[in-house]
Design a protein around this motif. Structure first.
Motif, PDB file in Angstrom:
ATOM      1  N   VAL A  54       0.831  -1.201   0.000  1.00  0.00           N
ATOM      2  CA  VAL A  54       0.000   0.000   0.000  1.00  0.00           C
ATOM      3  C   VAL A  54       0.872   1.261   0.000  1.00  0.00           C
ATOM      4  O   VAL A  54       0.586   2.231  -0.711  1.00  0.00           O
ATOM      5  N   MET A  55       1.935   1.255   0.783  1.00  0.00           N
ATOM      6  CA  MET A  55       2.807   2.423   0.839  1.00  0.00           C
ATOM      7  C   MET A  55       3.590   2.609  -0.451  1.00  0.00           C
ATOM      8  O   MET A  55       3.965   3.737  -0.791  1.00  0.00           O
ATOM      9  N   TYR A  56       3.847   1.527  -1.176  1.00  0.00           N
ATOM     10  CA  TYR A  56       4.493   1.599  -2.483  1.00  0.00           C
ATOM     11  C   TYR A  56       3.572   0.930  -3.501  1.00  0.00           C
ATOM     12  O   TYR A  56       3.812  -0.195  -3.941  1.00  0.00           O
ATOM     13  N   PRO A  57       2.484   1.608  -3.859  1.00  0.00           N
ATOM     14  CA  PRO A  57       1.468   0.975  -4.708  1.00  0.00           C
ATOM     15  C   PRO A  57       1.997   0.692  -6.107  1.00  0.00           C
ATOM     16  O   PRO A  57       2.658   1.511  -6.723  1.00  0.00           O
ATOM     17  N   LYS A  58       1.693  -0.479  -6.585  1.00  0.00           N
ATOM     18  CA  LYS A  58       1.997  -0.876  -7.948  1.00  0.00           C
ATOM     19  C   LYS A  58       1.024  -1.983  -8.319  1.00  0.00           C
ATOM     20  O   LYS A  58       0.309  -2.533  -7.479  1.00  0.00           O
ATOM     21  N   LYS A  59       1.008  -2.304  -9.601  1.00  0.00           N
ATOM     22  CA  LYS A  59       0.092  -3.339 -10.065  1.00  0.00           C
ATOM     23  C   LYS A  59       0.582  -4.695  -9.578  1.00  0.00           C
ATOM     24  O   LYS A  59       1.472  -5.306 -10.143  1.00  0.00           O
ATOM     25  N   SER A  60      -0.004  -5.144  -8.495  1.00  0.00           N
ATOM     26  CA  SER A  60       0.375  -6.410  -7.900  1.00  0.00           C
ATOM     27  C   SER A  60      -0.877  -7.130  -7.435  1.00  0.00           C
ATOM     28  O   SER A  60      -1.884  -6.510  -7.102  1.00  0.00           O
ATOM     29  N   THR A  61      -0.790  -8.451  -7.406  1.00  0.00           N
ATOM     30  CA  THR A  61      -1.932  -9.259  -6.966  1.00  0.00           C
ATOM     31  C   THR A  61      -1.778  -9.737  -5.530  1.00  0.00           C
ATOM     32  O   THR A  61      -2.491 -10.636  -5.103  1.00  0.00           O
ATOM     33  N   ALA A  62      -0.832  -9.144  -4.793  1.00  0.00           N
ATOM     34  CA  ALA A  62      -0.582  -9.612  -3.433  1.00  0.00           C
ATOM     35  C   ALA A  62      -1.801  -9.393  -2.543  1.00  0.00           C
ATOM     36  O   ALA A  62      -2.179 -10.262  -1.758  1.00  0.00           O
ATOM     37  N   LEU A  63      -2.420  -8.214  -2.647  1.00  0.00           N
ATOM     38  CA  LEU A  63      -3.594  -7.935  -1.816  1.00  0.00           C
ATOM     39  C   LEU A  63      -4.808  -8.733  -2.267  1.00  0.00           C
ATOM     40  O   LEU A  63      -5.711  -8.992  -1.470  1.00  0.00           O
ATOM     41  N   LEU A  64      -4.862  -9.095  -3.526  1.00  0.00           N
ATOM     42  CA  LEU A  64      -6.017  -9.812  -4.046  1.00  0.00           C
ATOM     43  C   LEU A  64      -5.888 -11.309  -3.839  1.00  0.00           C
ATOM     44  O   LEU A  64      -6.876 -11.996  -3.588  1.00  0.00           O
ATOM     45  N   VAL A  73      -8.702  -4.682   0.040  1.00  0.00           N
ATOM     46  CA  VAL A  73      -7.965  -3.588  -0.605  1.00  0.00           C
ATOM     47  C   VAL A  73      -8.397  -2.237  -0.047  1.00  0.00           C
ATOM     48  O   VAL A  73      -7.557  -1.393   0.306  1.00  0.00           O
ATOM     49  N   LEU A  74      -9.702  -2.002   0.042  1.00  0.00           N
ATOM     50  CA  LEU A  74     -10.197  -0.723   0.548  1.00  0.00           C
ATOM     51  C   LEU A  74      -9.775  -0.490   1.993  1.00  0.00           C
ATOM     52  O   LEU A  74      -9.471   0.650   2.387  1.00  0.00           O
ATOM     53  N   GLY A  75      -9.762  -1.552   2.791  1.00  0.00           N
ATOM     54  CA  GLY A  75      -9.371  -1.404   4.186  1.00  0.00           C
ATOM     55  C   GLY A  75      -7.893  -1.139   4.355  1.00  0.00           C
ATOM     56  O   GLY A  75      -7.482  -0.273   5.145  1.00  0.00           O
ATOM     57  N   TYR A  76      -7.060  -1.846   3.623  1.00  0.00           N
ATOM     58  CA  TYR A  76      -5.615  -1.637   3.740  1.00  0.00           C
ATOM     59  C   TYR A  76      -5.192  -0.270   3.212  1.00  0.00           C
ATOM     60  O   TYR A  76      -4.202   0.297   3.690  1.00  0.00           O
ATOM     61  N   CYS A  77      -5.913   0.247   2.232  1.00  0.00           N
ATOM     62  CA  CYS A  77      -5.553   1.542   1.660  1.00  0.00           C
ATOM     63  C   CYS A  77      -5.942   2.712   2.566  1.00  0.00           C
ATOM     64  O   CYS A  77      -5.707   3.874   2.207  1.00  0.00           O
TER      65      CYS A  77
END
Length: 239
Positions: free
Chosen positions: A76-86, A153-157
């Motif tokens: 979250v602090m270094y956002p990029k297109k990743s599927t880790a949160l999903l 995703v919404l909660g972590y962001c």
């Protein structure tokens, strides 16, 4: 006449015998599997490979979960297109962030009559209800993300906004003046942009290209409401 018929029958019998004579020598080899066998497969893995989380110590389970939450905070602090949160979603991080943000917004006046309870409940309900509404909107627009993945995703962001709230509380402890207000505005605006960008980086690809704007707009409003609550917070307004 009868002799001719008898000779004809004998010729037919001798011909049929010669035709099927070679079949008597055919035998089924023992190497050819005629019938299938019902066998129970033997597991090739050992008992150590079947080790589950129910068998491991509680300390190892907690440390593994904490590492997973920490990795999601990093994404979250270094956002990029990743599927880790999903891929490895959970709700522990969002719950901790929601409770932390609600506690800081309630003012912390333990001696007050209201005791900050309604404000804590309002923040808690706004965050989770807003996340549910955004998730339902995403699903109705044809999004491919699951319900709990979107909540994750919404909660972590919310993490950047939680950091903004912490910094604002520190600034309010120092002094309350125009300079402090400007610093708070800059911090909240930056963290609001960070939260919005991070969430859309994970959720935008799950929406149809022609409906991404309709999915991003509620996310913008969601973090804007939280940011406004942080910006307008003032401990002196509490009784």
């Amino acid at each position: 006449m009868e002799e001719n018929m008898a000779e004809t029958e004998e010729r037919q019998e001798s011909g049929s015998k010669q035709l099927f004579a070679g079949l008597s020598d055919v035998s089924i080899s023992g190497d050819i599997p005629v019938e299938g066998e019902i066998t129970v497969p033997i597991a090739s893995q050992s008992q150590e490979d079947d080790f589950s989380t129910l068998d491991e110590p509680v300390r190892d389970t907690i440390m593994r979960d904490l590492k997973a939450v920490g990795k999601k905070f990093f994404h979250v602090m270094y956002p990029k297109k990743s599927t880790a949160l999903l891929r490895d979603w959970d709700l522990w991080g969002p719950l901790v962030l929601c409770v932390t943000l609600a506690l800081m917004l309630q003012g912390g006046y333990a001696n007050s009559k209201d005791d900050g309870g309604p404000q804590f409940a309002e923040v808690f309900v706004i965050i989770w209800f807003g996340a549910v509404v955004i998730t339902l909107n995403s699903k109705l627009l044809g999004g491919t993300i699951s319900f709990f993945q979107s909540l994750c995703v919404l909660g972590y962001c919310i993490l950047p906004l939680t950091v903004a709230m912490l910094l604002c509380r520190l600034l309010l402890l120092a002094s309350i003046n125009l300079t402090t207000l400007i610093l708070r505005l800059v911090i909240v605006a930056a963290m609001f942009a960070w939260s919005t960008f991070a969430s859309t980086a994970f959720l935008a690809d799950s929406q149809p290209p022609n409906r991404r704007a309709l999915a991003v707009y509620p996310i913008f409003l969601f973090y804007f409401v939280i940011s406004w609550m942080i910006l307008t917070f003032s401990p002196s307004s509490s009784p």
